[in-house]
Write a protein that holds these residues in place. Structure first.
Motif, PDB file in Angstrom:
ATOM      1  N   PRO A 132      -5.233   0.009  -2.648  1.00 26.57           N
ATOM      2  CA  PRO A 132      -5.771  -1.247  -2.131  1.00 26.57           C
ATOM      3  C   PRO A 132      -6.565  -2.027  -3.176  1.00 26.57           C
ATOM      4  O   PRO A 132      -6.519  -3.266  -3.197  1.00 26.57           O
ATOM      5  CB  PRO A 132      -6.677  -0.791  -0.980  1.00 26.57           C
ATOM      6  CG  PRO A 132      -6.065   0.498  -0.516  1.00 26.57           C
ATOM      7  CD  PRO A 132      -5.570   1.154  -1.778  1.00 26.57           C
TER       8      PRO A 132
ATOM      9  N   SER B 185      -2.539   0.702   6.146  1.00 28.18           N
ATOM     10  CA  SER B 185      -1.564   1.591   5.518  1.00 28.18           C
ATOM     11  C   SER B 185      -1.310   2.825   6.387  1.00 28.18           C
ATOM     12  O   SER B 185      -0.302   3.515   6.206  1.00 28.18           O
ATOM     13  CB  SER B 185      -2.051   2.028   4.132  1.00 28.18           C
ATOM     14  OG  SER B 185      -3.160   2.912   4.229  1.00 28.18           O
TER      15      SER B 185
ATOM     16  N   THR C 149       0.814  -1.215   0.000  1.00 27.97           N
ATOM     17  CA  THR C 149       0.000   0.000   0.000  1.00 27.97           C
ATOM     18  C   THR C 149       0.848   1.267   0.000  1.00 27.97           C
ATOM     19  O   THR C 149       0.321   2.359  -0.215  1.00 27.97           O
ATOM     20  CB  THR C 149      -0.940   0.045   1.233  1.00 27.97           C
ATOM     21  OG1 THR C 149      -0.176  -0.111   2.436  1.00 27.97           O
ATOM     22  CG2 THR C 149      -2.006  -1.036   1.139  1.00 27.97           C
TER      23      THR C 149
END
Length: 293
Positions: free
Chosen positions: A42, A97, A37
């Motif tokens: 994603p 992330s 990420t």
């Protein structure tokens, strides 16, 4: 020990091993996703993982379940579940992330609490005061972790809770499917529908893939598919009351991987909240097993 009991014990032991290894594999899958990420969306990660894993899922379904495992009587229901899985995965990848892997993993473990609550509200399943108390305790654990109103509160910490809610809907959505369909059919169509739906949107979020990252995409497909396959088989070999609590070992792996790769260390409130969530979820699993037993 009689031969039949010895065989049952071996099956259960194999199921326990598969569950532990499967959970560890999915934790590695999450860590790789967190690495990816940094450079990719994603949705792109999800699409590539599923498109790589789809032939493996089809081969497993065919080899283990036979040609009948490749067919479904309710493909529309699988598409809905695929859409839910896409939403849950995107939310989770976005969460990890921007926050610690262990913290996000712990918050996702409120899913059993959502499943209990939604089963009572939408399917009129009887839920006694003990399980309602466990649900309430679990959400207190969530509040301890995310600390709403405090200076340390981060809105991003709400994403794993949303993941748990969508995941609960995904699990309950299995009731829309034909009960005669095998778990291998469910896995195949979940991967296939997610690959199809994410493939429609992924080009709008596409980033050229670095050659040095190809092995990471291959690894996330291997660990993700392998983990799900092993966990699925574990539930076939060991009682759910034995296999399900082992899912919480993901917290150990997430904490270890978070520290090794990013030097993440959960603070006191995060550890306390995670313990409350795990305790509440574990109690619900134990209570449901006792009632069904």
């Amino acid at each position: 020990m009689t031969p039949s009991l010895d065989s049952a014990a071996r099956r259960q032991a194999t199921g326990v091993i598969l569950m532990c290894v499967g959970v560890a594999s999915l934790s590695v899958n999450d860590a790789i996703a967190k690495l990816l990420t940094e450079r990719y969306s994603p949705l792109q990660i999800l699409f590539l993982r599923n498109i790589i894993a789809l032939p493996v899922a089809a081969l497993l379904a065919w080899r283990i379940g036979g040609a009948g495992a490749l067919r479904s009587t309710r493909p529309g229901a699988h598409l809905v579940r695929g859409a839910l899985w896409i939403v849950a995965t995107i939310l989770f990848f976005t969460a990890i992330s921007r926050m610690g892997l262990a913290e996000a993993t712990a918050l996702v473990f409120v899913a059993p609490l959502f499943i209990t609550a939604l089963s009572a509200l939408f399917f009129a399943e009887p839920v006694g005061w003990r399980r309602w108390a466990a649900v309430l305790a679990g959400f207190v654990g969530v509040l301890i972790m995310i600390r709403p109103g405090a200076e340390s509160f981060r809105p991003i910490s709400l994403l794993p809770v949303a993941v748990a809610l969508v995941y609960a809907a995904l699990m309950l959505g299995a009731r829309w499917l034909d009960p005669r369909e095998s778990v291998w059919t469910l896995m195949l169509y979940l991967s296939g529908s997610a690959a199809l739906l994410s493939g429609v949107i992924a080009p709008f979020f596409w980033t050229p893939i670095l050659a040095s990252d190809l092995w990471l995409f291959a690894a996330i497909a291997v660990f993700g598919t392998g983990g799900m396959t092993m966990m699925t088989q574990a539930f076939r070999l060991a009682p759910a009351s034995v296999a399900a609590p082992l899912d919480y070992t993901a917290l150990i792996w997430a904490t270890l991987l978070g520290w090794l790769i990013w030097r993440e260390t959960p603070d006191g409130p995060a550890i306390l909240g995670a313990a409350v969530i795990v305790g509440a979820g574990g109690f619900i699993l134990w209570r449901e097993h006792r009632l069904r037993g």
